[in-house]
Design a protein around this motif. Structure first.
Motif, PDB file in Angstrom:
ATOM      1  N   ARG A 109     -73.794 -29.674   5.422  1.00 53.58           N
ATOM      2  CA  ARG A 109     -73.381 -31.079   5.297  1.00 53.58           C
ATOM      3  C   ARG A 109     -72.106 -31.326   6.107  1.00 53.58           C
ATOM      4  O   ARG A 109     -72.001 -32.332   6.798  1.00 53.58           O
ATOM      5  CB  ARG A 109     -73.173 -31.437   3.819  1.00 53.58           C
ATOM      6  CG  ARG A 109     -72.683 -32.833   3.593  1.00 53.58           C
ATOM      7  CD  ARG A 109     -73.452 -33.505   2.468  1.00 53.58           C
ATOM      8  NE  ARG A 109     -72.828 -34.775   2.099  1.00 53.58           N
ATOM      9  CZ  ARG A 109     -73.247 -35.939   2.542  1.00 53.58           C
ATOM     10  NH1 ARG A 109     -74.274 -36.009   3.345  1.00 53.58           N
ATOM     11  NH2 ARG A 109     -72.644 -37.048   2.162  1.00 53.58           N
ATOM     12  N   ALA A 110     -71.156 -30.372   6.033  1.00 55.43           N
ATOM     13  CA  ALA A 110     -69.894 -30.530   6.773  1.00 55.43           C
ATOM     14  C   ALA A 110     -70.169 -30.597   8.276  1.00 55.43           C
ATOM     15  O   ALA A 110     -69.576 -31.411   8.996  1.00 55.43           O
ATOM     16  CB  ALA A 110     -68.954 -29.370   6.440  1.00 55.43           C
ATOM     17  N   GLU A 141     -73.101 -31.481   9.711  1.00 46.67           N
ATOM     18  CA  GLU A 141     -73.846 -32.726   9.949  1.00 46.67           C
ATOM     19  C   GLU A 141     -72.909 -33.916  10.062  1.00 46.67           C
ATOM     20  O   GLU A 141     -73.091 -34.800  10.899  1.00 46.67           O
ATOM     21  CB  GLU A 141     -74.740 -32.998   8.740  1.00 46.67           C
ATOM     22  CG  GLU A 141     -76.208 -32.735   8.936  1.00 46.67           C
ATOM     23  CD  GLU A 141     -76.904 -32.781   7.579  1.00 46.67           C
ATOM     24  OE1 GLU A 141     -77.775 -31.940   7.395  1.00 46.67           O
ATOM     25  OE2 GLU A 141     -76.548 -33.612   6.693  1.00 46.67           O
ATOM     26  N   MET A 142     -71.915 -33.957   9.174  1.00 47.79           N
ATOM     27  CA  MET A 142     -70.994 -35.090   9.133  1.00 47.79           C
ATOM     28  C   MET A 142     -69.873 -34.938  10.166  1.00 47.79           C
ATOM     29  O   MET A 142     -69.051 -35.843  10.308  1.00 47.79           O
ATOM     30  CB  MET A 142     -70.358 -35.235   7.742  1.00 47.79           C
ATOM     31  CG  MET A 142     -71.344 -35.319   6.595  1.00 47.79           C
ATOM     32  SD  MET A 142     -72.438 -36.750   6.657  1.00 47.79           S
ATOM     33  CE  MET A 142     -71.326 -38.042   6.139  1.00 47.79           C
ATOM     34  N   GLY A 143     -69.794 -33.780  10.819  1.00 46.94           N
ATOM     35  CA  GLY A 143     -68.717 -33.535  11.783  1.00 46.94           C
ATOM     36  C   GLY A 143     -67.366 -33.435  11.088  1.00 46.94           C
ATOM     37  O   GLY A 143     -66.332 -33.759  11.682  1.00 46.94           O
ATOM     38  N   ARG A 144     -67.338 -32.998   9.809  1.00 50.75           N
ATOM     39  CA  ARG A 144     -66.096 -32.921   9.047  1.00 50.75           C
ATOM     40  C   ARG A 144     -65.911 -31.524   8.438  1.00 50.75           C
ATOM     41  O   ARG A 144     -65.985 -31.363   7.211  1.00 50.75           O
ATOM     42  CB  ARG A 144     -66.102 -33.952   7.900  1.00 50.75           C
ATOM     43  CG  ARG A 144     -66.350 -35.382   8.324  1.00 50.75           C
ATOM     44  CD  ARG A 144     -65.267 -35.920   9.230  1.00 50.75           C
ATOM     45  NE  ARG A 144     -63.991 -36.065   8.569  1.00 50.75           N
ATOM     46  CZ  ARG A 144     -63.581 -37.181   7.960  1.00 50.75           C
ATOM     47  NH1 ARG A 144     -64.340 -38.230   7.928  1.00 50.75           N
ATOM     48  NH2 ARG A 144     -62.395 -37.220   7.401  1.00 50.75           N
ATOM     49  N   PRO A 145     -65.678 -30.501   9.279  1.00 52.84           N
ATOM     50  CA  PRO A 145     -65.552 -29.140   8.738  1.00 52.84           C
ATOM     51  C   PRO A 145     -64.435 -29.002   7.713  1.00 52.84           C
ATOM     52  O   PRO A 145     -64.525 -28.199   6.785  1.00 52.84           O
ATOM     53  CB  PRO A 145     -65.277 -28.281   9.981  1.00 52.84           C
ATOM     54  CG  PRO A 145     -64.917 -29.224  11.060  1.00 52.84           C
ATOM     55  CD  PRO A 145     -65.524 -30.545  10.742  1.00 52.84           C
ATOM     56  N   GLU A 146     -63.379 -29.844   7.851  1.00 52.28           N
ATOM     57  CA  GLU A 146     -62.248 -29.740   6.921  1.00 52.28           C
ATOM     58  C   GLU A 146     -62.611 -30.199   5.505  1.00 52.28           C
ATOM     59  O   GLU A 146     -61.867 -29.961   4.559  1.00 52.28           O
ATOM     60  CB  GLU A 146     -61.040 -30.519   7.465  1.00 52.28           C
ATOM     61  CG  GLU A 146     -61.119 -32.045   7.380  1.00 52.28           C
ATOM     62  CD  GLU A 146     -62.048 -32.712   8.407  1.00 52.28           C
ATOM     63  OE1 GLU A 146     -62.704 -31.999   9.209  1.00 52.28           O
ATOM     64  OE2 GLU A 146     -62.132 -33.964   8.403  1.00 52.28           O
ATOM     65  N   ARG A 147     -63.760 -30.848   5.378  1.00 55.21           N
ATOM     66  CA  ARG A 147     -64.150 -31.349   4.049  1.00 55.21           C
ATOM     67  C   ARG A 147     -65.137 -30.431   3.333  1.00 55.21           C
ATOM     68  O   ARG A 147     -65.741 -30.832   2.338  1.00 55.21           O
ATOM     69  CB  ARG A 147     -64.733 -32.762   4.183  1.00 55.21           C
ATOM     70  CG  ARG A 147     -63.696 -33.735   4.678  1.00 55.21           C
ATOM     71  CD  ARG A 147     -64.238 -35.109   4.802  1.00 55.21           C
ATOM     72  NE  ARG A 147     -64.271 -35.795   3.525  1.00 55.21           N
ATOM     73  CZ  ARG A 147     -64.503 -37.085   3.393  1.00 55.21           C
ATOM     74  NH1 ARG A 147     -64.717 -37.824   4.454  1.00 55.21           N
ATOM     75  NH2 ARG A 147     -64.528 -37.641   2.215  1.00 55.21           N
ATOM     76  N   TYR A 148     -65.270 -29.204   3.845  1.00 50.71           N
ATOM     77  CA  TYR A 148     -66.235 -28.268   3.255  1.00 50.71           C
ATOM     78  C   TYR A 148     -66.095 -28.146   1.731  1.00 50.71           C
ATOM     79  O   TYR A 148     -67.078 -28.260   0.996  1.00 50.71           O
ATOM     80  CB  TYR A 148     -66.096 -26.895   3.928  1.00 50.71           C
ATOM     81  CG  TYR A 148     -66.796 -25.784   3.190  1.00 50.71           C
ATOM     82  CD1 TYR A 148     -68.184 -25.633   3.268  1.00 50.71           C
ATOM     83  CD2 TYR A 148     -66.089 -24.893   2.385  1.00 50.71           C
ATOM     84  CE1 TYR A 148     -68.839 -24.619   2.572  1.00 50.71           C
ATOM     85  CE2 TYR A 148     -66.736 -23.883   1.689  1.00 50.71           C
ATOM     86  CZ  TYR A 148     -68.098 -23.751   1.776  1.00 50.71           C
ATOM     87  OH  TYR A 148     -68.747 -22.762   1.085  1.00 50.71           O
ATOM     88  N   GLU A 192     -64.785 -30.112  -0.456  1.00 46.71           N
ATOM     89  CA  GLU A 192     -65.156 -31.366  -1.123  1.00 46.71           C
ATOM     90  C   GLU A 192     -66.689 -31.479  -1.247  1.00 46.71           C
ATOM     91  O   GLU A 192     -67.225 -31.837  -2.285  1.00 46.71           O
ATOM     92  CB  GLU A 192     -64.648 -32.490  -0.235  1.00 46.71           C
ATOM     93  CG  GLU A 192     -64.257 -33.761  -0.903  1.00 46.71           C
ATOM     94  CD  GLU A 192     -63.732 -34.706   0.172  1.00 46.71           C
ATOM     95  OE1 GLU A 192     -64.364 -35.740   0.375  1.00 46.71           O
ATOM     96  OE2 GLU A 192     -62.709 -34.354   0.846  1.00 46.71           O
ATOM     97  N   TYR A 193     -67.371 -31.137  -0.127  1.00 50.23           N
ATOM     98  CA  TYR A 193     -68.837 -31.192  -0.152  1.00 50.23           C
ATOM     99  C   TYR A 193     -69.401 -30.167  -1.132  1.00 50.23           C
ATOM    100  O   TYR A 193     -70.383 -30.438  -1.826  1.00 50.23           O
ATOM    101  CB  TYR A 193     -69.414 -30.942   1.252  1.00 50.23           C
ATOM    102  CG  TYR A 193     -69.118 -32.050   2.234  1.00 50.23           C
ATOM    103  CD1 TYR A 193     -69.313 -33.382   1.875  1.00 50.23           C
ATOM    104  CD2 TYR A 193     -68.643 -31.780   3.509  1.00 50.23           C
ATOM    105  CE1 TYR A 193     -69.046 -34.409   2.771  1.00 50.23           C
ATOM    106  CE2 TYR A 193     -68.374 -32.796   4.413  1.00 50.23           C
ATOM    107  CZ  TYR A 193     -68.578 -34.112   4.035  1.00 50.23           C
ATOM    108  OH  TYR A 193     -68.316 -35.119   4.911  1.00 50.23           O
TER     109      TYR A 193
END
Ligand code: DC
Length: 226
Positions: A162-163, A165-172, A174-175
């Motif tokens: 998901r991180a 896919e969303m291009g947001r590795p820093e939010r791992y 949270e996901y």
């Protein structure tokens, strides 16, 4: 049985049900139906109209009043697998908002909501060969499906996917929290909880890629002559 071929695909959030289901539907020339989008559209309607997500009776009535349709996207809409319409309005992007992610488990746990969705989903599967994905398709919606598949992967793999896919590795992290919360809600609810059907073909998408999953499902369909 309905005389049409139906493949039921269930599994937790982020296991790859939509990607695999869509690829399978193309391969076997069936209609792809993502039931999660139906629950998401109803959740959007509830949020927009101020209906309490804890009020099952009000949500069931709302489901009866609104028109939810899941359609094939237009040829130029390459960013999506399906288009979701709510009362004639294209809500495909809106139903994926974080606010809906947070509320959809609460909405989908009510018996009144599930009863309203059941008829719509069974009717959709009767129209022709279908690949239907969700949480309770093999166990409740289509217990006579030609084939039941359970797709799964560990929570870390799903959160990482998901991180990316969303291009947001820093939010791992949270996901990961969100996925665990949704797993608990989907598996722990009283009505139609997420669980593996006894006769399901179980595939681990942390080990198999999309094509390998589709190949395994097609091989099983051929094996059972469906
Ligand atoms: O597959 P998804 O993440 O879009 O599904 C959204 C939510 O809808 C999920 O948290 C559980 C619910 N759902 C369900 O209860 N039954 C289904 N058949 C499909 C989805």
């Amino acid at each position: 049985m309905t005389g049409t071929r139906a493949v039921a695909i269930d599994g937790p959030s982020g296991a790859g049900k939509s990607t695999v289901g869509h690829a399978l539907a193309r391969r076997i020339d069936a209609t792809f139906i993502d039931t999660g989008l139906m629950y998401r559209a109803l959740t959007l309607a509830a949020v927009e109209r101020g209906v309490d997500v804890e009020d099952g009776a009000a949500l069931g009535a709302l489901a009866g009043r609104c028109q939810v349709a899941v359609e094939r996207p237009a040829p130029d809409q390459r960013d999506r697998l399906e288009t979701v319409m709510l009362d004639g309005r294209d809500v495909t992007r809106d139903v994926r908002r974080p606010r809906i992610d947070r509320a959809v488990s609460a909405v989908s746990r009510h018996a009144e909501v599930r009863a309203a969705m059941l008829g719509v989903q069974r009717e959709a599967a009767r129209r022709g060969d279908a690949v239907m994905v969700g949480r309770d398709i093999g166990t409740v919606v289509l217990p006579d499906a030609s084939l039941k598949v359970y797709l799964t992967a560990d929570a870390q793999t799903r959160a990482l996917r998901r991180a990316v896919e969303m291009g947001r590795p820093e939010r791992y992290e949270e996901y990961l929290d969100e996925i665990r919360r949704r797993d608990d809600a989907d598996s722990g609810r009283e009505v139609a909880p997420l669980r593996q059907a006894d006769d399901a073909l179980v595939l681990d998408t942390a080990r198999l890629n999309v094509d390998e999953c589709v190949d395994a499902i097609v091989a099983r369909l051929e094996e059972i002559g469906a």
